[in-house]
Design a protein around this motif. Structure first.
Motif, PDB file in Angstrom:
ATOM      1  N   PRO A   1       5.589  -4.014  -5.113  1.00 16.67           N
ATOM      2  CA  PRO A   1       5.851  -5.425  -4.821  1.00 16.67           C
ATOM      3  C   PRO A   1       6.411  -5.646  -3.413  1.00 16.67           C
ATOM      4  O   PRO A   1       7.407  -5.051  -3.020  1.00 16.67           O
ATOM      5  CB  PRO A   1       6.904  -5.782  -5.877  1.00 16.67           C
ATOM      6  CG  PRO A   1       7.676  -4.498  -6.063  1.00 16.67           C
ATOM      7  CD  PRO A   1       6.750  -3.352  -5.724  1.00 16.67           C
ATOM      8  N   VAL A   2       5.774  -6.525  -2.676  1.00 16.21           N
ATOM      9  CA  VAL A   2       6.306  -6.978  -1.390  1.00 16.21           C
ATOM     10  C   VAL A   2       6.726  -8.428  -1.599  1.00 16.21           C
ATOM     11  O   VAL A   2       5.880  -9.302  -1.806  1.00 16.21           O
ATOM     12  CB  VAL A   2       5.268  -6.862  -0.272  1.00 16.21           C
ATOM     13  CG1 VAL A   2       5.880  -7.301   1.061  1.00 16.21           C
ATOM     14  CG2 VAL A   2       4.744  -5.433  -0.175  1.00 16.21           C
TER      15      VAL A   2
ATOM     16  N   VAL B   1       1.901  -9.032  -3.534  1.00 15.04           N
ATOM     17  CA  VAL B   1       2.514  -9.587  -2.327  1.00 15.04           C
ATOM     18  C   VAL B   1       2.694 -11.078  -2.559  1.00 15.04           C
ATOM     19  O   VAL B   1       1.718 -11.806  -2.741  1.00 15.04           O
ATOM     20  CB  VAL B   1       1.641  -9.339  -1.078  1.00 15.04           C
ATOM     21  CG1 VAL B   1       2.306  -9.916   0.166  1.00 15.04           C
ATOM     22  CG2 VAL B   1       1.356  -7.852  -0.903  1.00 15.04           C
ATOM     23  N   GLY B   2       3.965 -11.545  -2.592  1.00 12.68           N
ATOM     24  CA  GLY B   2       4.160 -12.961  -2.848  1.00 12.68           C
ATOM     25  C   GLY B   2       5.610 -13.321  -3.055  1.00 12.68           C
ATOM     26  O   GLY B   2       6.527 -12.529  -2.789  1.00 12.68           O
ATOM     27  N   THR B   3       5.818 -14.522  -3.553  1.00 12.29           N
ATOM     28  CA  THR B   3       7.155 -15.031  -3.824  1.00 12.29           C
ATOM     29  C   THR B   3       7.655 -14.468  -5.157  1.00 12.29           C
ATOM     30  O   THR B   3       6.874 -13.939  -5.948  1.00 12.29           O
ATOM     31  CB  THR B   3       7.133 -16.560  -3.916  1.00 12.29           C
ATOM     32  OG1 THR B   3       6.356 -16.944  -5.059  1.00 12.29           O
ATOM     33  CG2 THR B   3       6.543 -17.187  -2.652  1.00 12.29           C
TER      34      THR B   3
ATOM     35  N   LEU C   1       4.180  -3.492   7.795  1.00 13.47           N
ATOM     36  CA  LEU C   1       3.981  -2.120   7.328  1.00 13.47           C
ATOM     37  C   LEU C   1       2.554  -1.645   7.596  1.00 13.47           C
ATOM     38  O   LEU C   1       2.341  -0.512   8.063  1.00 13.47           O
ATOM     39  CB  LEU C   1       4.292  -2.021   5.830  1.00 13.47           C
ATOM     40  CG  LEU C   1       5.770  -2.033   5.460  1.00 13.47           C
ATOM     41  CD1 LEU C   1       5.951  -2.301   3.977  1.00 13.47           C
ATOM     42  CD2 LEU C   1       6.432  -0.713   5.853  1.00 13.47           C
ATOM     43  N   GLN C   2       1.579  -2.494   7.320  1.00 12.66           N
ATOM     44  CA  GLN C   2       0.175  -2.107   7.521  1.00 12.66           C
ATOM     45  C   GLN C   2      -0.097  -1.759   8.982  1.00 12.66           C
ATOM     46  O   GLN C   2      -0.886  -0.850   9.285  1.00 12.66           O
ATOM     47  CB  GLN C   2      -0.750  -3.236   7.074  1.00 12.66           C
ATOM     48  CG  GLN C   2      -0.760  -3.509   5.575  1.00 12.66           C
ATOM     49  CD  GLN C   2      -1.407  -2.402   4.783  1.00 12.66           C
ATOM     50  OE1 GLN C   2      -0.731  -1.427   4.395  1.00 12.66           O
ATOM     51  NE2 GLN C   2      -2.693  -2.513   4.532  1.00 12.66           N
ATOM     52  N   ASN C   3       0.544  -2.448   9.883  1.00 10.40           N
ATOM     53  CA  ASN C   3       0.315  -2.209  11.306  1.00 10.40           C
ATOM     54  C   ASN C   3       0.899  -0.890  11.786  1.00 10.40           C
ATOM     55  O   ASN C   3       0.620  -0.456  12.912  1.00 10.40           O
ATOM     56  CB  ASN C   3       0.905  -3.359  12.134  1.00 10.40           C
ATOM     57  CG  ASN C   3       0.129  -4.651  11.969  1.00 10.40           C
ATOM     58  OD1 ASN C   3      -1.052  -4.638  11.624  1.00 10.40           O
ATOM     59  ND2 ASN C   3       0.790  -5.784  12.202  1.00 10.40           N
TER      60      ASN C   3
ATOM     61  N   GLN D   1       3.793 -12.006   3.238  1.00 12.17           N
ATOM     62  CA  GLN D   1       2.631 -11.483   3.948  1.00 12.17           C
ATOM     63  C   GLN D   1       3.039 -10.868   5.281  1.00 12.17           C
ATOM     64  O   GLN D   1       2.501  -9.839   5.697  1.00 12.17           O
ATOM     65  CB  GLN D   1       1.611 -12.597   4.166  1.00 12.17           C
ATOM     66  CG  GLN D   1       0.242 -12.108   4.626  1.00 12.17           C
ATOM     67  CD  GLN D   1      -0.431 -11.198   3.608  1.00 12.17           C
ATOM     68  OE1 GLN D   1      -0.372 -11.452   2.403  1.00 12.17           O
ATOM     69  NE2 GLN D   1      -1.055 -10.124   4.080  1.00 12.17           N
ATOM     70  N   GLU D   2       4.006 -11.468   5.945  1.00 10.26           N
ATOM     71  CA  GLU D   2       4.493 -10.921   7.217  1.00 10.26           C
ATOM     72  C   GLU D   2       5.122  -9.534   7.002  1.00 10.26           C
ATOM     73  O   GLU D   2       4.900  -8.612   7.796  1.00 10.26           O
ATOM     74  CB  GLU D   2       5.503 -11.877   7.841  1.00 10.26           C
ATOM     75  CG  GLU D   2       6.036 -11.418   9.196  1.00 10.26           C
ATOM     76  CD  GLU D   2       7.052 -12.375   9.777  1.00 10.26           C
ATOM     77  OE1 GLU D   2       7.589 -12.071  10.864  1.00 10.26           O
ATOM     78  OE2 GLU D   2       7.312 -13.426   9.162  1.00 10.26           O
ATOM     79  N   LYS D   3       5.913  -9.384   5.939  1.00 14.40           N
ATOM     80  CA  LYS D   3       6.505  -8.080   5.623  1.00 14.40           C
ATOM     81  C   LYS D   3       5.412  -7.034   5.375  1.00 14.40           C
ATOM     82  O   LYS D   3       5.508  -5.891   5.844  1.00 14.40           O
ATOM     83  CB  LYS D   3       7.389  -8.181   4.380  1.00 14.40           C
ATOM     84  CG  LYS D   3       8.702  -8.908   4.571  1.00 14.40           C
ATOM     85  CD  LYS D   3       9.488  -8.906   3.258  1.00 14.40           C
ATOM     86  CE  LYS D   3      10.819  -9.596   3.389  1.00 14.40           C
ATOM     87  NZ  LYS D   3      11.561  -9.578   2.101  1.00 14.40           N
TER      88      LYS D   3
END
Length: 449
Positions: free
Chosen positions: A280-281, A371-373, A296-298, A290-292
């Motif tokens: 979970p992000v 990934v979400g709230t 990480l993906q980058n 999504q920014e978090k």
């Protein structure tokens, strides 16, 4: 089948600096290489009333003089602690949370492993769990005197006999066999002692175990195999199953499959808990989450992403294929079956290139990625639980400690608001937390006085 009510279980899967393959590069990630780090992680989970913390294990490393570019950019098996040793220390730093460690039947000895987990259960007053795995890593095999890795079918044959030996060793003594009666001078009751005298294909073990029966009777037995032999072994012997399921339909099918096998072993559906992994992000808004995730993906380099995919695809070298081309047809290998099949199915279902596929699994590593709230993540967990796709979830925090803290601060309160997760522990043992019965001692022959 009607939608279910009730509450589900939560475990915290503690892995290095976090589960994302590039988590160690994140500026807020802990180095996760001291006891103090792991004490802090365990206390985050215990303060949130999680059922257990879980430690994976590996008995080989991919570092060395021959290390690839990918190996030099990822941890690749450099575990900071042996799990049972670490959990023994955490037993003294926590009071209620369960302590689950991975140990392989391929390279362990049943008698020694039975002693270790019985000891952990006693040290923790009944909070130990054993995640039984079979190992297919050739590098691990070479560390234990094997020239080649053990064939998949042979690994499960050994595991079937291994678990029987271990559980019978835990039953060497009745719960009240040790009288310690100073008046009569009787230290133990011979009628409470059972012989083992196991003579099997893989093991010859006389017994008994030289440790009293564990507080839980048996430490909780967990398994993670989702192949056909893995599901059958779980149905006969496991009390919790860690699994990776991508879709709701797949989760429901796996849940029904495993629980549908229990009756032939005289077991009930409530005797085993299905606990899929989740990655979970969490953000207070979708944009923040999504920014978090993108941060990480980058941090993923192509070498590391491709190496991770190769590991999950059965250990095959994919470096000769174009990154922006499709995943090729992959031959069978002697590595684990279920994760390989899951990754291939994901690539085919979503028509992913090799690059897209490694980016897709870089965080969850084949598990369910959310990934979400807090409300969005709670919605999805609730849907899977009420539709009989899970009895709970093993939380694979993207980073440690931040990812775990985000989940406990943001998602857990939302789950409690919906009545899906406890506000306080109601028992003291891991079995209590999971709602599992305490096993009676197995009917081995009694020893003569």
């Amino acid at each position: 089948m009607t939608r279910r009510n009730g509450q589900f279980s939560l475990g915290a899967f503690l892995l290095f600096t976090g589960h994302h393959v590039a988590a160690w590069r994140h500026p807020a990630a802990s180095d996760s290489d001291t006891l103090a780090d792991f004490v802090s992680f365990a206390r985050i989970a215990e303060d949130a009333k999680f059922d257990a913390v879980f430690l994976a294990d590996g008995v080989a490393t991919r570092f060395g003089e021959e290390a690839s570019a990918a190996s030099r950019k990822a941890h690749n098996g450099a575990y900071p602690f042996e799990p049972l040793t670490l959990l023994s220390a955490l037993a003294g730093a926590t009071s209620r949370i369960g302590l689950v460690a991975t140990a392989s039947t391929s390279y362990s000895d049943p008698y020694n492993l039975a002693r270790q987990f019985a000891s952990l259960d006693r040290l923790s007053n009944g909070r130990a769990g054993w995640n039984l795995v079979t190992s297919g890593d050739p590098k691990a095999s070479q560390n234990f005197g094997h020239g080649e890795d053990i064939a998949h079918g042979d690994r499960y044959s050994r595991a079937e006999e291994f678990i029987d030996v271990v559980t019978n060793l835990w039953d060497s003594w009745d719960d009240r066999a040790f009288l310690r009666d100073r008046t009569s001078g009787r230290y133990f009751d011979p009628a409470g002692f059972r012989r083992l005298d196991h003579r099997g294909h893989h093991f010859q073990v006389q017994g008994p175990l030289n440790i009293p029966r564990p507080p839980q009777g048996h430490p909780v037995v967990v398994q993670a195999g989702s192949s056909e032999p893995g599901k059958e072994l779980a149905a006969r012997t496991a009390e919790a199953v860690f699994t990776a399921q991508q879709t709701l339909d797949d989760a429901i099918a796996f849940y029904a499959d495993v629980k549908g096998r229990l009756a032939k072993y005289g077991r009930r559906p409530e005797d085993i808990k299905i606990l899929p992994g989740i990655f979970p992000v969490v953000g207070r808004t979708e944009a923040e989450a999504q920014e978090k995730f993108e941060q990480l993906q980058n941090l993923i380099t192509p070498e590391v992403g491709l190496d991770l995919l190769s590991q999950h695809a059965g250990g095959l070298d994919l470096s000769s294929y174009p990154l922006d081309g499709p995943l090729p047809d992959l031959p069978e290998t002697n590595a684990g079956k279920s994760r390989r099949e899951l990754v291939i199915a994901l690539a085919r279902r979503e028509n992913l290139t090799i690059r897209q596929l490694y980016l897709r699994i870089a965080g969850a590593r084949g598990h369910w990625q959310l990934v979400g709230t807090p409300a969005q993540i709670a919605d999805q967990l609730e849907e899977r639980f009420v539709n009989y796709g899970a009895d709970g979830f093993n939380v694979m925090a993207p980073t440690l400690p931040g990812g775990l803290a985000d989940f406990t601060r943001l998602v857990v309160p939302e789950l409690r608001r919906r009545g899906l997760f406890r506000t306080e522990y109601e028992g003291t043992t891991l079995r209590d937390h999971l709602g599992l019965k305490r096993p009676a001692a197995s009917p081995l022959p009694l020893a003569a006085e």
